[in-house]
Design a protein around this motif. Sequence first.
Motif, mmCIF file in Angstrom:
data_model
loop_
_atom_site.group_PDB
_atom_site.id
_atom_site.type_symbol
_atom_site.label_atom_id
_atom_site.label_comp_id
_atom_site.label_asym_id
_atom_site.label_seq_id
_atom_site.Cartn_x
_atom_site.Cartn_y
_atom_site.Cartn_z
ATOM 1 N N ALA A 84 0.836 -1.206 0.000
ATOM 2 C CA ALA A 84 0.000 0.000 0.000
ATOM 3 C C ALA A 84 0.868 1.253 0.000
ATOM 4 N N SER A 85 2.018 1.195 0.692
ATOM 5 C CA SER A 85 2.883 2.380 0.756
ATOM 6 C C SER A 85 3.444 2.740 -0.623
ATOM 7 N N LEU A 86 3.488 1.771 -1.530
ATOM 8 C CA LEU A 86 4.064 2.023 -2.858
ATOM 9 C C LEU A 86 3.136 2.833 -3.753
ATOM 10 N N ASN A 87 1.860 2.904 -3.367
ATOM 11 C CA ASN A 87 0.914 3.733 -4.107
ATOM 12 C C ASN A 87 1.414 5.162 -4.294
ATOM 13 N N ASP A 88 2.030 5.681 -3.255
ATOM 14 C CA ASP A 88 2.486 7.072 -3.292
ATOM 15 C C ASP A 88 3.971 7.186 -3.576
ATOM 16 N N PHE A 89 4.612 6.085 -3.932
ATOM 17 C CA PHE A 89 6.060 6.106 -4.114
ATOM 18 C C PHE A 89 6.418 6.976 -5.325
ATOM 19 N N ARG A 90 7.255 7.986 -5.084
ATOM 20 C CA ARG A 90 7.732 8.869 -6.146
ATOM 21 C C ARG A 90 9.203 9.134 -5.900
ATOM 22 N N PHE A 91 9.906 9.601 -6.923
ATOM 23 C CA PHE A 91 11.259 10.077 -6.691
ATOM 24 C C PHE A 91 11.189 11.550 -6.306
ATOM 25 N N THR A 92 11.594 11.872 -5.094
ATOM 26 C CA THR A 92 11.502 13.251 -4.587
ATOM 27 C C THR A 92 12.885 13.820 -4.288
ATOM 28 N N GLY A 93 13.929 13.150 -4.784
ATOM 29 C CA GLY A 93 15.284 13.518 -4.389
ATOM 30 C C GLY A 93 15.978 14.472 -5.342
ATOM 31 N N PRO A 379 40.557 24.073 -6.511
ATOM 32 C CA PRO A 379 40.486 24.754 -7.812
ATOM 33 C C PRO A 379 40.041 23.792 -8.920
ATOM 34 N N GLY A 380 39.492 24.345 -9.988
ATOM 35 C CA GLY A 380 39.055 23.539 -11.122
ATOM 36 C C GLY A 380 37.552 23.658 -11.320
ATOM 37 N N ASP A 381 37.094 23.206 -12.475
ATOM 38 C CA ASP A 381 35.657 23.247 -12.774
ATOM 39 C C ASP A 381 35.000 21.994 -12.225
ATOM 40 N N GLY A 382 33.978 22.148 -11.398
ATOM 41 C CA GLY A 382 33.233 21.003 -10.878
ATOM 42 C C GLY A 382 32.371 20.414 -11.993
ATOM 43 N N LEU A 383 32.571 19.140 -12.298
ATOM 44 C CA LEU A 383 31.841 18.546 -13.430
ATOM 45 C C LEU A 383 30.397 18.205 -13.073
ATOM 46 N N LEU A 384 30.168 17.778 -11.828
ATOM 47 C CA LEU A 384 28.798 17.421 -11.422
ATOM 48 C C LEU A 384 28.016 18.694 -11.135
ATOM 49 N N GLN A 385 26.891 18.820 -11.833
ATOM 50 C CA GLN A 385 26.082 20.037 -11.700
ATOM 51 C C GLN A 385 24.678 19.673 -11.259
ATOM 52 N N PRO A 386 23.982 20.584 -10.564
ATOM 53 C CA PRO A 386 22.611 20.285 -10.134
ATOM 54 C C PRO A 386 21.699 20.086 -11.349
ATOM 55 N N VAL A 387 20.930 18.988 -11.355
ATOM 56 C CA VAL A 387 20.046 18.671 -12.477
ATOM 57 C C VAL A 387 18.589 18.580 -12.023
ATOM 58 N N MET A 388 18.349 17.914 -10.876
ATOM 59 C CA MET A 388 16.991 17.827 -10.323
ATOM 60 C C MET A 388 17.069 18.205 -8.841
ATOM 61 N N ARG A 389 16.012 18.859 -8.370
ATOM 62 C CA ARG A 389 15.878 19.131 -6.947
ATOM 63 C C ARG A 389 14.462 18.744 -6.533
ATOM 64 N N ALA A 390 14.362 18.025 -5.430
ATOM 65 C CA ALA A 390 13.061 17.573 -4.922
ATOM 66 C C ALA A 390 12.234 16.903 -6.032
ATOM 67 N N GLY A 391 12.920 16.104 -6.847
ATOM 68 C CA GLY A 391 12.223 15.307 -7.853
ATOM 69 C C GLY A 391 11.873 16.021 -9.136
ATOM 70 N N LYS A 392 12.228 17.299 -9.241
ATOM 71 C CA LYS A 392 11.880 18.071 -10.451
ATOM 72 C C LYS A 392 13.136 18.545 -11.160
ATOM 73 N N PRO A 393 13.150 18.489 -12.491
ATOM 74 C CA PRO A 393 14.300 19.021 -13.233
ATOM 75 C C PRO A 393 14.389 20.533 -13.047
ATOM 76 N N LEU A 394 15.602 21.047 -12.940
ATOM 77 C CA LEU A 394 15.796 22.479 -12.740
ATOM 78 C C LEU A 394 15.623 23.260 -14.033
ATOM 79 N N ALA A 395 15.842 22.598 -15.155
ATOM 80 C CA ALA A 395 15.772 23.297 -16.440
ATOM 81 C C ALA A 395 15.537 22.259 -17.521
ATOM 82 N N ALA A 396 15.095 22.719 -18.679
ATOM 83 C CA ALA A 396 14.989 21.814 -19.821
ATOM 84 C C ALA A 396 16.390 21.328 -20.177
ATOM 85 N N GLY A 397 16.511 20.086 -20.611
ATOM 86 C CA GLY A 397 17.821 19.552 -20.972
ATOM 87 C C GLY A 397 18.352 20.238 -22.216
ATOM 88 N N PRO A 398 19.666 20.150 -22.429
ATOM 89 C CA PRO A 398 20.262 20.776 -23.609
ATOM 90 C C PRO A 398 19.828 20.065 -24.888
#
Lengths: 462, 462
Positions: A84-93, A379-398
């Motif tokens: 029953a708990s899986l009914n509401d299971f979503r990715f919120t991360g 120093p250096g460019d960080g390769l990992l960038q924020p893509v989703m927050r709280a289960g939602k994409p931050l921007a349209a993909g390239p």
Amino acid sequence: MQRYSERALLTDLYEVTMLQAYYLRRMNQTAVFELFVRRLPDGRNFLVAAGLAQLIDYLESLRFGEDDLAWLRECGRFDPGFIASLNDFRFTGDLDAVPEGTVMFADEPVLRIRAPLREAQFIESRLVNLIHYQTVVASKAARCVIAAQGRTLVDFGLRRAHGAEAGLLSARASYLAGFDSTATALAAPLFGIPVAGTMAHSFVQAHASEADAYAAFAQAFPDNATLLIDTYDTIAAARMVVPLAHWLWEEERTRIKAVRIDSGDLGALASAVRGILDAGGCPDIGIFASGNLDEFAIAALVAQGAPIDGFGVGTRMNTSSDAPYLDCAYKLVEYDHRPLRKRSAGKAFWPGAKQVLRRARSDGGLQEDVLALADEDQPGDGLLQPVMRAGKPLAAGPALSGIRARVRAQIAALPPALRLLKATQPYPVRVSEKLQRLAGEVDAAQERQAAMDQARWEQDAE
Amino acid sequence: MQRYSERALLTDLYEVTMLQAYYLRRMNQTAVFELFVRRLPDGRNFLVAAGLAQLIDYLESLRFGEDDLAWLRECGRFDPGFIASLNDFRFTGDLDAVPEGTVMFADEPVLRIRAPLREAQFIESRLVNLIHYQTVVASKAARCVIAAQGRTLVDFGLRRAHGAEAGLLSARASYLAGFDSTATALAAPLFGIPVAGTMAHSFVQAHASEADAYAAFAQAFPDNATLLIDTYDTIAAARMVVPLAHWLWEEERTRIKAVRIDSGDLGALASAVRGILDAGGCPDIGIFASGNLDEFAIAALVAQGAPIDGFGVGTRMNTSSDAPYLDCAYKLVEYDHRPLRKRSAGKAFWPGAKQVLRRARSDGGLQEDVLALADEDQPGDGLLQPVMRAGKPLAAGPALSGIRARVRAQIAALPPALRLLKATQPYPVRVSEKLQRLAGEVDAAQERQAAMDQARWEQDAE
């Protein structure tokens, strides 16, 4: 009914069994997982990360459908409250990732998930499935692009790709790595990839004569016909193309675009055919080659100066036949603020949420990467960038065009030896001191815990 | 919208371009195509045919959806009358095929399509895509079954299979070849395949101690828990399992089913762990091994007498990593009652509609196959059987249990040397005299036609 490729149950059963165990113990604090490749395949110097767009779609749309829940109820090993708990299971991360088309090396995380434990765990199987395959293909296709030195490359591999999704996604992955087009028609409406297509040997066979087949095809696709000339005798067919081309031009003002050679000694045949076409006054008819091609065969043809304008690359690229998989893993590096790692033989990894810092020389060429903790000031460019927050994409993909440009630029910035088709001195990836220290602390803490465990259980057993 | 895997445009563009050329020339007489494998991969002695059930689904449901037609209209290279004709496009032909699970050899047709030319041509790409992949996996999985000599085999390969469909269909193909179950959950509701699942290293890591993780899992799945013991120290973990198993039995009347080892020297560790469990009074706890396994690793573990009850086999089986593709082809062998073949270098094939006649010795063992014309009167069992007529299946397909039994029986009937994991003297496949004669006649007719063509075009060119 949902598409099978979108069903939550397209996962390993253990993701569900672990979820039930977590549910029963009420474990669901924040977990951090990272996906990385332990080592590069033999003969490879870099990877090209791909598949992020499809992963975002998956994470956004993840839910258990009624079909999925019905099966879980029927199969008898799951707790009703858990189901029953899986009914509401979503990715919120949260998802941080390197952009698609980024050149990557061993041990470097290509993405990081930070989410409640159950979500972060459950998504593992499909997450790996989506990122792994496109990264396999993009990495192979990029080598073909290097080998082809500007000649046209067309993906021909749908038929021997491993299933429908592999056929479609290899069209995408090879295009983003620099291929010019694909033969897979559906890739055009789904991804906007240019498509190309010629004729099969059966088309030549079905006509009363080879010349009839060529004329029929040229008339059906004026100015855009590529004629397959190796069904019976490549040289004889090329000799027939010359008067046919003149006739088509004079009678119908139609040009033949190219001929295709699909068997035999492609280099020698291309030279002979080029000679016949040029001597016959057809210098504008291109020569296209296909048949068991990969980066090695293409490099050999280019090196010998074969007059080939484009290559159809199929099976060996779409299956990445010399390295059909990557030794990749999606590993728990932190749970409830506690950094973690395992120490299994040959499979240890670096603990904690990490970042890859890429450092360039003043001329823009890559100098070294540093694998560090995500909160280190390096120093250096960080390769990992924020893509989703709280289960939602931050921007349209390239757009794919942007990803193609990134691949081109990154491969151009590699130390030249890394662009060779054979393995060379690996690109330098340094591990920060802080990360090395943390790994030692994590191991020591785990050993203390194991000793306490052991003592307790031995006592219990007495 | 249709599922992408069922879209008519999941095909090579050239299938559509050829169709338009045939439409414009009004060519649509009966064509016969056959699918066969030109040569076996290195080190292989036989194939296991698979994928027919999914092919039948495809052929029955094939139609151009509104999305497909809209794209054809938009892309500008197709004739409006031709596009309109696709509204009614269906597969109305006949399919003859060897039953799934049949052991096959090089050059033997695994299926034959007899249909109007446009239909028989158009289905090529997806037909090959469906039959090729499952045959690749079933052929690899059958070797794992031979190597395991009765030990349990579980498909673990979803995550590194090439996409969603590969994950699902490799679960099916490995099960029909003799695997016992799969970790891919969706294979249970879709195909009725038994599923199995344990825990990941992350599960052990997330708990405060390894013993806590084991207890939590055993309590969530009483009597059915397999505990992963290589996260930190396999031997220490096995020593902890002993008192835990006694405690679980005494307190909760729950048994631990097995332990799993996923890294290190699997044979040596299994022996050590077996010793610890037996000495501790836990002889009923099984040992399960996984990690980079394939038929060669399994055979080595079995040969050294490693006390392993079952194997989880993933990536190397699902990608068939040593032979990720087959050199297969779908070729036009007859058009409008005219037998045909091509002669391309290294890619010639036998003309005409054919049958494979399999001859057995009196003890049931296989003796030889004869490749003959379909209408020849030859002794032996004809392997190709009617499956669809006029676009409809003649009967419901066999259950997977029946296919599994066929594979078992056929592999048992092979000459023993062919069951070795290395290449041996090939199984005898004889070509009938009538077929050899026909091939000569077809080549001679084609050469006459080519000479006439050449003469005509040279005259025209003057």
